[in-house]
Write a protein that holds these residues in place. Sequence first.
Motif, PDB file in Angstrom:
ATOM      1  N   LYS A   1       0.843  -1.196   0.000  1.00  0.00           N
ATOM      2  CA  LYS A   1       0.000   0.000   0.000  1.00  0.00           C
ATOM      3  C   LYS A   1       0.879   1.247   0.000  1.00  0.00           C
ATOM      4  N   PRO A   2       0.377   2.359  -0.529  1.00  0.00           N
ATOM      5  CA  PRO A   2       1.164   3.593  -0.540  1.00  0.00           C
ATOM      6  C   PRO A   2       1.478   4.067   0.878  1.00  0.00           C
ATOM      7  N   ARG A   3       2.644   4.657   1.054  1.00  0.00           N
ATOM      8  CA  ARG A   3       3.025   5.198   2.354  1.00  0.00           C
ATOM      9  C   ARG A   3       3.756   6.519   2.136  1.00  0.00           C
ATOM     10  N   ALA A   4       3.644   7.418   3.099  1.00  0.00           N
ATOM     11  CA  ALA A   4       4.293   8.724   3.013  1.00  0.00           C
ATOM     12  C   ALA A   4       5.759   8.584   3.400  1.00  0.00           C
ATOM     13  N   ILE A   5       6.624   9.270   2.675  1.00  0.00           N
ATOM     14  CA  ILE A   5       8.054   9.267   2.948  1.00  0.00           C
ATOM     15  C   ILE A   5       8.410  10.643   3.491  1.00  0.00           C
TER      16      ILE A   5
END
Length: 154
Positions: A131-135
């Motif tokens: 799933k997308p995750r914030a960096i």
Amino acid sequence: MRQFDLTPLYRSTVGFDRLFSLLDNVAGGEAAPGYPPYNIERTDENAYRITVAVAGFAEKDLAIEVKENALSVRGEKQPEDRKGEVLHQGIAARAFERRFQLADHVQVTGANLENGLLHIELVREVPEAKKPRAIPIGSGAKPAAIEAQVQQAA
């Protein structure tokens, strides 16, 4: 049918080789067989249903198999002992195999035969790691020096 050149897409994408192969097969492949007819529907944001019309087939005549992102539905009618002579046979009872290419993370959750329709339920379950995750973005400031290193320098 028109042929599409996918070469420009190869230059600007990474990891889509399988998708491009599927597009090449669809563009240059054979016409889809018409028997048995089927529907593909989205029942929820991540849920799908494939409905195949299998009139005359019993559960024992049907087989569903998933292998390497490919769903295969096969039907083979067992011969029956008939008492009379068939004058006209308009109901198809021929063997068939219908294949569906599944996207990554799509799983078959069940199948149900009802009123001559085979319903196959599917769900897309993306793993948490995919799933997308914030960096977080660093500010560029240097890390704080350890006190022991600062005292030795003095």
